[in-house]
Enzyme design. Sequence first.
Site, PDB file in Angstrom:
ATOM      1  N   LYS A 268       0.852  -1.195   0.000  1.00 45.98           N
ATOM      2  CA  LYS A 268       0.000   0.000   0.000  1.00 45.98           C
ATOM      3  C   LYS A 268       0.893   1.252   0.000  1.00 45.98           C
ATOM      4  O   LYS A 268       1.483   1.607   1.010  1.00 45.98           O
ATOM      5  CB  LYS A 268      -0.924   0.048   1.218  1.00 45.98           C
ATOM      6  CG  LYS A 268      -2.008   1.111   1.012  1.00 45.98           C
ATOM      7  CD  LYS A 268      -2.409   1.876   2.244  1.00 45.98           C
ATOM      8  CE  LYS A 268      -1.585   3.031   2.648  1.00 45.98           C
ATOM      9  NZ  LYS A 268      -1.694   4.242   1.833  1.00 45.98           N
TER      10      LYS A 268
ATOM     11  N   GLU B  21      10.309   1.533  10.172  1.00 45.88           N
ATOM     12  CA  GLU B  21      11.406   2.426   9.760  1.00 45.88           C
ATOM     13  C   GLU B  21      10.833   3.834   9.800  1.00 45.88           C
ATOM     14  O   GLU B  21      10.053   4.216   8.919  1.00 45.88           O
ATOM     15  CB  GLU B  21      11.877   2.076   8.342  1.00 45.88           C
ATOM     16  CG  GLU B  21      12.533   0.717   8.220  1.00 45.88           C
ATOM     17  CD  GLU B  21      13.927   0.657   8.856  1.00 45.88           C
ATOM     18  OE1 GLU B  21      14.409   1.682   9.368  1.00 45.88           O
ATOM     19  OE2 GLU B  21      14.505  -0.430   8.838  1.00 45.88           O
TER      20      GLU B  21
ATOM     21  N   CYS C 280      14.857  10.185   4.964  1.00 44.08           N
ATOM     22  CA  CYS C 280      14.822   9.888   6.404  1.00 44.08           C
ATOM     23  C   CYS C 280      16.184  10.100   7.032  1.00 44.08           C
ATOM     24  O   CYS C 280      16.290  10.612   8.141  1.00 44.08           O
ATOM     25  CB  CYS C 280      14.295   8.482   6.643  1.00 44.08           C
ATOM     26  SG  CYS C 280      15.176   7.224   5.708  1.00 44.08           S
TER      27      CYS C 280
ATOM     28  N   GLU D 214      11.696  16.967  13.120  1.00 44.66           N
ATOM     29  CA  GLU D 214      12.196  16.548  11.807  1.00 44.66           C
ATOM     30  C   GLU D 214      11.581  17.466  10.749  1.00 44.66           C
ATOM     31  O   GLU D 214      10.370  17.418  10.520  1.00 44.66           O
ATOM     32  CB  GLU D 214      11.784  15.095  11.530  1.00 44.66           C
ATOM     33  CG  GLU D 214      12.315  14.618  10.200  1.00 44.66           C
ATOM     34  CD  GLU D 214      11.788  13.244   9.782  1.00 44.66           C
ATOM     35  OE1 GLU D 214      10.643  12.896  10.110  1.00 44.66           O
ATOM     36  OE2 GLU D 214      12.541  12.536   9.105  1.00 44.66           O
TER      37      GLU D 214
HETATM   38  P1  NAD Z   1       3.208   8.862   6.970  1.00 49.71           P
HETATM   39  O1  NAD Z   1       3.488   8.169   8.241  1.00 49.71           O
HETATM   40  O2  NAD Z   1       2.296  10.020   6.973  1.00 49.71           O
HETATM   41  O3  NAD Z   1       2.605   7.859   5.874  1.00 49.71           O
HETATM   42  C1  NAD Z   1       3.281   6.681   5.486  1.00 49.71           C
HETATM   43  C2  NAD Z   1       2.268   5.662   5.007  1.00 49.71           C
HETATM   44  O4  NAD Z   1       1.420   5.274   6.079  1.00 49.71           O
HETATM   45  C3  NAD Z   1       1.336   6.138   3.890  1.00 49.71           C
HETATM   46  O5  NAD Z   1       1.201   5.081   2.975  1.00 49.71           O
HETATM   47  C4  NAD Z   1       0.040   6.410   4.637  1.00 49.71           C
HETATM   48  O6  NAD Z   1      -1.107   6.320   3.813  1.00 49.71           O
HETATM   49  C5  NAD Z   1       0.039   5.311   5.669  1.00 49.71           C
HETATM   50  N1  NAD Z   1      -0.760   5.554   6.874  1.00 49.71           N
HETATM   51  C6  NAD Z   1      -1.070   6.753   7.447  1.00 49.71           C
HETATM   52  N2  NAD Z   1      -1.769   6.558   8.585  1.00 49.71           N
HETATM   53  C7  NAD Z   1      -1.902   5.208   8.743  1.00 49.71           C
HETATM   54  C8  NAD Z   1      -2.483   4.388   9.760  1.00 49.71           C
HETATM   55  N3  NAD Z   1      -3.059   4.889  10.830  1.00 49.71           N
HETATM   56  N4  NAD Z   1      -2.406   3.040   9.609  1.00 49.71           N
HETATM   57  C9  NAD Z   1      -1.767   2.488   8.535  1.00 49.71           C
HETATM   58  N5  NAD Z   1      -1.196   3.231   7.547  1.00 49.71           N
HETATM   59  C10 NAD Z   1      -1.268   4.580   7.660  1.00 49.71           C
HETATM   60  O7  NAD Z   1       4.658   9.246   6.416  1.00 49.71           O
HETATM   61  P2  NAD Z   1       5.019  10.126   5.132  1.00 49.71           P
HETATM   62  O8  NAD Z   1       4.683  11.561   5.418  1.00 49.71           O
HETATM   63  O9  NAD Z   1       4.482   9.470   3.913  1.00 49.71           O
HETATM   64  O10 NAD Z   1       6.607   9.953   5.078  1.00 49.71           O
HETATM   65  C11 NAD Z   1       7.495  10.817   5.682  1.00 49.71           C
HETATM   66  C12 NAD Z   1       8.074  10.199   6.944  1.00 49.71           C
HETATM   67  O11 NAD Z   1       8.656   8.930   6.634  1.00 49.71           O
HETATM   68  C13 NAD Z   1       9.211  11.002   7.554  1.00 49.71           C
HETATM   69  O12 NAD Z   1       9.054  11.037   8.949  1.00 49.71           O
HETATM   70  C14 NAD Z   1      10.453  10.201   7.188  1.00 49.71           C
HETATM   71  O13 NAD Z   1      11.551  10.404   8.042  1.00 49.71           O
HETATM   72  C15 NAD Z   1       9.933   8.814   7.261  1.00 49.71           C
HETATM   73  N6  NAD Z   1      10.799   7.907   6.497  1.00 49.71           N
HETATM   74  C16 NAD Z   1      11.523   6.975   7.193  1.00 49.71           C
HETATM   75  C17 NAD Z   1      12.393   6.131   6.495  1.00 49.71           C
HETATM   76  C18 NAD Z   1      13.212   5.086   7.195  1.00 49.71           C
HETATM   77  O14 NAD Z   1      13.659   4.159   6.539  1.00 49.71           O
HETATM   78  N7  NAD Z   1      13.428   5.168   8.509  1.00 49.71           N
HETATM   79  C19 NAD Z   1      12.488   6.241   5.108  1.00 49.71           C
HETATM   80  C20 NAD Z   1      11.733   7.200   4.449  1.00 49.71           C
HETATM   81  C21 NAD Z   1      10.876   8.021   5.164  1.00 49.71           C
END
Ligand code: NAD
Length: 468
Positions: free
Chosen positions: A167, A240, A274, A371
């Site tokens: 997803k 992650e 990230c 962040e």
């Molecule tokens: P997000 O947490 O808003 O969304 C990520 C995913 O989760 C999306 O597909 C979203 O639709 C889904 N989602 C949202 N709420 C949910 C819920 N309650 N249950 C299940 N799924 C849900 O993150 P984002 O804004 O898309 O990404 C940015 C963040 O990701 C930053 O904090 C970044 O640091 C982090 N990130 C971490 C890594 C790593 O490997 N540690 C890599 C890339 C990005």
Amino acid sequence: MSPFTMTINGAAVGSDQQLSVLDPATGRPFAECPDCSEAQLDQAVRAAKAALPAWQGDAEARRAALLKCADAIEAQAQAIGPVLTQEQGKPLGKALEELYGAALWFRSTAALPLEDQLLREDEHFRVELRRRPLGVVAGITPWNFPVLLAVWKIAPALLAGNTFILKPSPYTPLSSLALGEALREALPPGVFNVVSGGDQLGRWLTAHPEVRKISFTGSVATGKHIAAAAAPDLKRVTLELGGNDPAIVLADNNPEKIAEKLFWSAFANSGQVCVAVKRLYVEEPIFPAVVEALGAIAERVKVGPGSAADSELGPLNNRAQFDRVSELVDDARSHGAKVVAGGKPLANEGYFYAPTILTDVAEGVRLVDEEQFGPALPVMSFKSVDEVLGRANGTHFGLGGSIWTEDLDRGAALARDLDCGTAWVNQHMNLAPDVPFGGVKWSGIGYENGPWGLAAFTEYQVINVAKQ
Ligand code: NAD
């Protein structure tokens, strides 16, 4: 119907409802994706479950299939690249790098060992340790590297004998839908399914009783929701999450020599990484020279649409992220920060923000404590190494960190004092398929990549045979 379809049980599937996908270079919709219903998600999970027995049976067939996936991505990279650029914002060259990187990850994962271990063999017992797949795995991904971060999950999960539901983020669903389409021929029906929709779809997937593991990359806040939602069913999770990586630059550096590398460690993908450098600490004697060199690069870098050949950085991916970066910079300014470069949006349309270098800012200001995930870097000076390690580690985050020095032994020793999953010396963000990656503290649970990432998609089973 949208030309982008979900992949459920090996087939192209549309939906009654559609979601708009915006081009961050204009802020306007340019395509639609299916908005998966709960019933369709259930079909995908049931297809994944039905595909399990045959898929688990033959490890060599799975390895061969992973290599076919690598070939399929390479064959489609030139077609998917522009889609990734248009929905994510990154320059086309970077989108292609992401796709070829995904192929490399498939190939590299296909070569990982997955053998049973003989723990004991004597006249009384034969004890074997097996690695069993978990079952149906859900991958939930963010919008910054939608294809590569998905493949970090898909490749090891499939090699271990699991089946998969992906997803993607609602901001960048199209490249993942295109990935599903590209892999339809390479994998048996049901083994790899891609569904698109909003956060609610993620919640349904997380709560689905047939899903045994959730591998999530995204924000800390969502990671905590997922951990809580997985708990009643004791689903396995790999999380992650976000980072607020410090880079510590010691006074023995030549500022001119390191400036370019430092800059790109913070601003690659417009800071939406990230493990980008998100706080820069520079030892006092060279602080002015480092600030000046970074400011000059920030002013020079070409920011523009990802489709333009000369763009080095694209726009931020979405309105919420653009507003957040603007807000954090304005907040820092109102707390006395000095803007050395940038500090403002760049165009009348789209989510372009100038690469921004700020000084006269410290812990206690949101831009330093939170962040930012965007092109705005706070640069702070420090007097002693003990002081700066305390500041660098004084946060809930613990993804990456780095020490910059000409004294490699001292750098490696100081790197050990950073509270983070990966501590680099004279570099930042260097990730590879054979090196584990994960965060400590609020930056995550578990590891991806290499044998460690593969192990995360398995459970142990002990086979203990009494010989009489
Ligand atoms: P997000 O947490 O808003 O969304 C990520 C995913 O989760 C999306 O597909 C979203 O639709 C889904 N989602 C949202 N709420 C949910 C819920 N309650 N249950 C299940 N799924 C849900 O993150 P984002 O804004 O898309 O990404 C940015 C963040 O990701 C930053 O904090 C970044 O640091 C982090 N990130 C971490 C890594 C790593 O490997 N540690 C890599 C890339 C990005």
